[in-house]
Design an enzyme around this catalytic site. Sequence first.
Site, short mmCIF file in Angstrom:
data_model
loop_
_atom_site.label_atom_id
_atom_site.label_comp_id
_atom_site.label_asym_id
_atom_site.label_seq_id
_atom_site.Cartn_x
_atom_site.Cartn_y
_atom_site.Cartn_z
CB THR A 4 10.95 -9.10 44.01
OG1 THR A 4 10.97 -10.36 44.68
CG2 THR A 4 11.81 -8.13 44.77
CB SER A 48 6.88 -15.92 40.15
OG SER A 48 8.09 -16.28 40.73
CB THR A 80 13.29 -13.20 39.66
OG1 THR A 80 13.37 -13.28 41.08
CG2 THR A 80 13.34 -11.75 39.21
CG ASP A 81 11.42 -16.92 43.50
OD1 ASP A 81 12.45 -16.22 43.40
OD2 ASP A 81 10.82 -17.10 44.58
N1 ASP Z 1 11.97 -13.50 44.60
C1 ASP Z 1 10.89 -13.44 43.76
C2 ASP Z 1 10.93 -12.27 42.78
O1 ASP Z 1 11.91 -11.88 42.37
C3 ASP Z 1 9.56 -13.63 44.31
C4 ASP Z 1 8.70 -14.07 43.17
O2 ASP Z 1 9.22 -14.78 42.32
O3 ASP Z 1 7.57 -13.66 43.10
O4 ASP Z 1 9.97 -11.70 42.38
#
Ligand code: ASP
Length: 328
Positions: A4, A48, A80-81
């Site tokens: 993100t 991710s 973050t995922d």
């Molecule tokens: N929601 C996720 C992020 O914070 C998407 C990911 O993990 O790429 O990046």
Amino acid sequence: MGGTIAMTPAAPNAPVRPGLDAHDLVAAAPGLADVADLWVENICNIPSPSITVAEVLSALDFARRSVAAGAVGVMLTHGTDNLEETAYLLDLLWDEEAPIVVTGAMRSAMMPGADGPANLLAAAITASSSLARGIGVLTCLNDTVHLAARVTKSSSMTMQAFESPGFSPVGRIVEGTLRRQWSPATQRPAALPVPTAGPIDVALLEAAFGEDGRLISTAHQAGYRGIVIAGSGVGHMSASAADAVSAAIADGVSVVVASRTASGGTATAIYGYPGSEADLIERGAVMAGDLSPRKARLLLHVLLSADRGADGISAEFNSRGRDCFPRA
Ligand code: ASP
């Protein structure tokens, strides 16, 4: 590495997707140049959930090259995922004093109050602090620093999305510096051998209410070398699921049982009924202790790749699952 923090919408109000590279991220973070001299590289730009061992090994290579060239620390931007998985896999393989600090963002780059720039700045402060040395791979988001071995994404939506359930953060960013909250009393375990970049041959299943063992048998029949089961409570499953575990172990599959609860981990000898932790240990399963099911899967993958036998696997889980920094 993507996520993100590096995502933008193709049109106003459209869903976001990968858009920015590492140089864009650095340019959008005022004050970064005052914290450190930066060497900037793009490893990949991937959401991710699609990161694999191959990208993590590229990040490890980047970190090693950077430290060999004189960097005091390394920071990685990541979605973050699955950030906790990349951080933990790196932590298992990292043998330098210099920290690797993994960061990201909960709000994409064009959103009001986007947290990427502040997180990047805090990660740079952490990565260049002497207080971050020797404690392995860290995560730094929302001015909060966690050990890779314990951190998890505990909220899918809020800015305070990362926690170490049952443990406190190892540090916080206060007035532009890293403050350590606590110090591990013991030394870090030795780095494990780097696995191949191939697929992870360990299935991760949950012992859900009424589970009759079919899922475990399916993973067993599918040929996984290892199965991690997120057991209920201190590491439990139904009696029929336990029978499926026995059948898998009899065929040489390594079975690790973690706890599906957020904190507390597994036990070894509180309960003795079929499907309890004591019974599963008797059947040859290994308990993950404080390691989350996701971290247990990665540890088992690395140990299987290194051809550690049953005793080696159980010794690593017994020490790494019990203390953040087991005694040497
Ligand atoms: N929601 C996720 C992020 O914070 C998407 C990911 O993990 O790429 O990046």
